[in-house]
Design a protein around this motif. Sequence first.
Motif, mmCIF file in Angstrom:
data_model
loop_
_atom_site.group_PDB
_atom_site.id
_atom_site.type_symbol
_atom_site.label_atom_id
_atom_site.label_comp_id
_atom_site.label_asym_id
_atom_site.label_seq_id
_atom_site.Cartn_x
_atom_site.Cartn_y
_atom_site.Cartn_z
ATOM 1 N N THR A 2 48.641 32.644 48.283
ATOM 2 C CA THR A 2 48.609 31.615 47.206
ATOM 3 C C THR A 2 46.967 32.177 47.602
ATOM 4 O OG1 THR A 2 48.944 29.945 48.835
ATOM 5 C CG2 THR A 2 49.857 30.271 47.130
ATOM 6 N N SER A 3 46.297 32.203 46.774
ATOM 7 C CA SER A 3 45.263 32.882 46.940
ATOM 8 C C SER A 3 44.258 31.401 46.470
ATOM 9 C CB SER A 3 45.042 34.051 45.886
ATOM 10 O OG SER A 3 45.146 33.801 45.237
ATOM 11 N N GLU A 4 42.923 31.172 46.653
ATOM 12 C CA GLU A 4 41.740 30.221 46.245
ATOM 13 C C GLU A 4 40.784 31.055 45.372
ATOM 14 O OE1 GLU A 4 41.470 27.253 47.420
ATOM 15 O OE2 GLU A 4 38.711 26.930 46.954
ATOM 16 N N MET A 6 37.938 31.176 41.861
ATOM 17 C CA MET A 6 37.346 30.710 41.453
ATOM 18 C C MET A 6 37.069 31.628 40.464
ATOM 19 S SD MET A 6 34.544 30.328 45.007
ATOM 20 C CE MET A 6 33.165 29.472 43.848
ATOM 21 N N LYS A 161 40.187 26.678 38.060
ATOM 22 C CA LYS A 161 41.047 27.264 39.624
ATOM 23 C C LYS A 161 41.936 28.271 39.359
ATOM 24 C CE LYS A 161 39.999 23.369 42.034
ATOM 25 N NZ LYS A 161 38.813 22.718 41.220
ATOM 26 N N ILE A 199 38.353 35.138 44.382
ATOM 27 C CA ILE A 199 39.335 34.315 45.382
ATOM 28 C C ILE A 199 39.281 35.111 47.211
ATOM 29 C CG2 ILE A 199 41.041 35.605 43.336
ATOM 30 C CD1 ILE A 199 42.170 37.910 45.237
ATOM 31 N N ASN A 200 39.618 33.693 47.357
ATOM 32 C CA ASN A 200 39.613 33.877 48.626
ATOM 33 C C ASN A 200 38.102 33.998 49.246
ATOM 34 O OD1 ASN A 200 42.354 33.020 49.171
ATOM 35 N ND2 ASN A 200 42.658 35.285 49.161
#
Length: 468
Positions: A2-4, A6, A161, A199-200
Amino acid sequence: MTSEVMIGIETHVQLNTKSKMFCSDPSDQKDAEPNSNTCPICLGMPGSKPKVNKVAVKYGVLVGLALNCSINKRVFFSRKAYFYPDLSKNFQITQYEVPIAVNGKVQLGTNTIRIRRVHIEEDPAKLIYSGGDITNSKGVLIDYNRAGVPLAEIVTEPDFKSPKEVRSFLERLSSILEYLGVYDSTREMSLRVDANISINGGERVEVKNITGFENVEKALSYEIVRQNGLARMNVSVQRETRHFDAEMRTTKSLRKKEYEDDYGYIFDPDLPMVNLGEDYVLNIKSSMPELPEQMARRFEAEYNINEYYAGVIVYAGKDMAKFFEDTVKLHNNPQIVANWLINYVLKSLNWRSERISNSKIRPDSFAEFLDMIKNGEITERYAKELIKKYVDTGESPKSLISGGAKKVDKSELIKIVASIIDSNSEAVAQFRSGRLEALQFLIGQVLNKTQKQADPKEIKEIIESSLK
Ligand code: MN
């Protein structure tokens, strides 16, 4: 893994004013020969002086208010300097230091999308890449008709997101703009998106100039896969600008991203400071048309339809909402109207990517259709068959009925059959001698007599039992 994610987006929307942002050339370029709607001002000839289009300013304020922004009372225009063939002046007139609107928000489910700013500016010319796209074509054609068309640029904070969320926001935004009456979604390239994605917590990558909501979602989904791939190889993501190739569904590098300050903005001395007084803004606020969200809530309360139905109707477009309300005036059962519109009419229209305002159906004939079901003149089952034909042709449902499963009064039909038998003794004799064509002939006579309003199967049964 999973990646954060934005994502923040900048959306350029063409405002549907009559004339361009700083000159009197028409801003709608439909059917215009390339480079025919141009003048010394939008071509940036020496000595030409731009003038501010007041309607475009008003539209900018409307957009800002609709997105819950505060309006800056004193705004001005700046020159964004860069060299590119789509700008004959070598600068774009835009707003930088003080945009027309700031600090807005749009609620998207449980997520609040903050609007950083809304500013107005001029569109550059259209570049036509012959035999390819921006990354591989051998030449480029320039159409300056688009140069100077007013744009509203809407910039969000990086609050999204997922690519899907961006898509729902854009659908919402285009609906708001349509209800405001400042935007024509049928104009080619009337809404274009630049998306920044990281991401991340890595560097952000900008994917530029994406048209079509589906493409925005695809481009961003591709970027997530690409950036995750780099991370797996321990390669850090570079800050850059990329182009989305809709056919290949990939993004390609265009250039290392410059920073906004690199453009060397300077105040445009040809244009005056624009004062938007308190009264001016209040006036616009009080004359704001009903927006989709308010309208959906009103539909729930006023027509007692559920949230889902209200949302589908309202977000299908202003024309659909109006069609619904106009039909309810004629057939006073909002639940039924909504049900048939959403489950049958809208499906037919979507299948052909047609809008209800461009279709052949009208509220009066649609109400007639629903009346016929209510009065038992047609069965619901038959109506479901008939509705496709009705949406296709827009013909009055009464005239569309030719036999089928229409309910008719049986005693009336028996009388008609008797009179046809009386006046066609020859055909009756042939029928009795076993000739099937005679039966068909008699059925046809009865059908004609009922203006094709009766069910042929029922007629056949009555004739057969009468001639036993
Ligand atoms: Mn811009």
